[in-house]
Write a protein that holds these residues in place. Sequence first.
Motif, PDB file in Angstrom:
ATOM      1  N   ALA A 151      17.472  94.092  89.352  1.00 49.26           N
ATOM      2  CA  ALA A 151      17.639  94.496  90.825  1.00 49.26           C
ATOM      3  C   ALA A 151      17.866  93.221  91.513  1.00 49.26           C
ATOM      4  O   ALA A 151      17.765  92.110  91.040  1.00 49.26           O
ATOM      5  N   GLU A 152      18.751  93.196  92.838  1.00 43.35           N
ATOM      6  CA  GLU A 152      19.387  91.994  93.352  1.00 43.35           C
ATOM      7  C   GLU A 152      18.068  91.165  93.748  1.00 43.35           C
ATOM      8  O   GLU A 152      18.204  89.952  93.823  1.00 43.35           O
ATOM      9  N   ASP A 153      17.083  91.611  94.363  1.00 47.12           N
ATOM     10  CA  ASP A 153      15.944  90.958  94.729  1.00 47.12           C
ATOM     11  C   ASP A 153      14.778  90.453  93.814  1.00 47.12           C
ATOM     12  O   ASP A 153      13.681  90.042  94.333  1.00 47.12           O
ATOM     13  N   GLY A 154      15.119  91.057  92.571  1.00 47.64           N
ATOM     14  CA  GLY A 154      13.857  91.050  91.483  1.00 47.64           C
ATOM     15  C   GLY A 154      13.668  89.453  91.244  1.00 47.64           C
ATOM     16  O   GLY A 154      14.682  88.548  91.252  1.00 47.64           O
ATOM     17  N   THR A 155      12.431  89.170  90.920  1.00 43.13           N
ATOM     18  CA  THR A 155      12.294  87.706  90.452  1.00 43.13           C
ATOM     19  C   THR A 155      11.297  87.693  88.915  1.00 43.13           C
ATOM     20  O   THR A 155      10.815  88.745  88.731  1.00 43.13           O
ATOM     21  N   LEU A 156      11.239  86.553  88.320  1.00 41.76           N
ATOM     22  CA  LEU A 156      10.852  86.450  87.329  1.00 41.76           C
ATOM     23  C   LEU A 156      10.107  84.885  86.985  1.00 41.76           C
ATOM     24  O   LEU A 156      10.989  84.033  87.451  1.00 41.76           O
ATOM     25  N   ASP A 157       8.926  84.949  86.813  1.00 45.56           N
ATOM     26  CA  ASP A 157       8.006  83.722  86.969  1.00 45.56           C
ATOM     27  C   ASP A 157       7.681  83.499  85.599  1.00 45.56           C
ATOM     28  O   ASP A 157       6.854  84.358  85.226  1.00 45.56           O
ATOM     29  N   VAL A 158       7.819  82.383  84.844  1.00 47.09           N
ATOM     30  CA  VAL A 158       7.229  81.973  83.541  1.00 47.09           C
ATOM     31  C   VAL A 158       6.352  80.786  83.936  1.00 47.09           C
ATOM     32  O   VAL A 158       7.007  79.991  84.172  1.00 47.09           O
ATOM     33  N   SER A 159       5.304  80.806  83.287  1.00 54.26           N
ATOM     34  CA  SER A 159       4.443  79.616  83.629  1.00 54.26           C
ATOM     35  C   SER A 159       3.474  79.554  82.399  1.00 54.26           C
ATOM     36  O   SER A 159       3.197  80.322  81.673  1.00 54.26           O
ATOM     37  N   GLY A 160       3.058  78.176  82.133  1.00 58.41           N
ATOM     38  CA  GLY A 160       2.164  78.065  81.024  1.00 58.41           C
ATOM     39  C   GLY A 160       1.305  77.035  81.247  1.00 58.41           C
ATOM     40  O   GLY A 160       1.180  76.350  82.362  1.00 58.41           O
ATOM     41  N   SER A 161       0.001  77.157  80.672  1.00 63.02           N
ATOM     42  CA  SER A 161      -1.438  76.434  80.828  1.00 63.02           C
ATOM     43  C   SER A 161      -2.114  76.522  79.578  1.00 63.02           C
ATOM     44  O   SER A 161      -1.954  76.949  78.767  1.00 63.02           O
ATOM     45  N   MET A 162      -2.783  75.414  79.632  1.00 57.54           N
ATOM     46  CA  MET A 162      -3.682  75.100  78.510  1.00 57.54           C
ATOM     47  C   MET A 162      -5.139  75.833  78.895  1.00 57.54           C
ATOM     48  O   MET A 162      -5.651  75.715  79.823  1.00 57.54           O
ATOM     49  N   LEU A 163      -5.850  76.517  77.855  1.00 53.76           N
ATOM     50  CA  LEU A 163      -7.119  77.285  77.957  1.00 53.76           C
ATOM     51  C   LEU A 163      -7.766  76.582  76.680  1.00 53.76           C
ATOM     52  O   LEU A 163      -7.605  76.945  75.616  1.00 53.76           O
ATOM     53  N   ASP A 164      -8.588  75.360  77.083  1.00 56.10           N
ATOM     54  CA  ASP A 164      -9.205  74.674  75.994  1.00 56.10           C
ATOM     55  C   ASP A 164      -8.154  74.370  74.951  1.00 56.10           C
ATOM     56  O   ASP A 164      -7.304  73.697  75.406  1.00 56.10           O
TER      57      ASP A 164
END
Length: 84
Positions: free
Chosen positions: A8-21
């Motif tokens: 879609a024209e207004d669609g977004t994708l966000d990819v993030s990373g983090s540490m859990l222990d």
Amino acid sequence: MKYGSLSAEDGTLDVSGSMLDEDVQICWVEQGGPEVESPPELSGYGSSLVRKTMEGQLGGSVTYEWSKSGALVTLLISGEKISS
């Protein structure tokens, strides 16, 4: 793109990373794409490959959460597998 928020024209994708222990968590969030009526069948080749890789090779897990506005996919990778 054929599927998901990026179709879609207004669609977004966000990819993030983090540490859990000692583990690594990666979040994939899609929004603004076609409305999700029901969770898709997750038995295709791609989802099977992701699950087998996450569980078998990386000692982790994959979870899928579906809402009308999009998808949240969470990958959890064992820190033990990354550091070895």
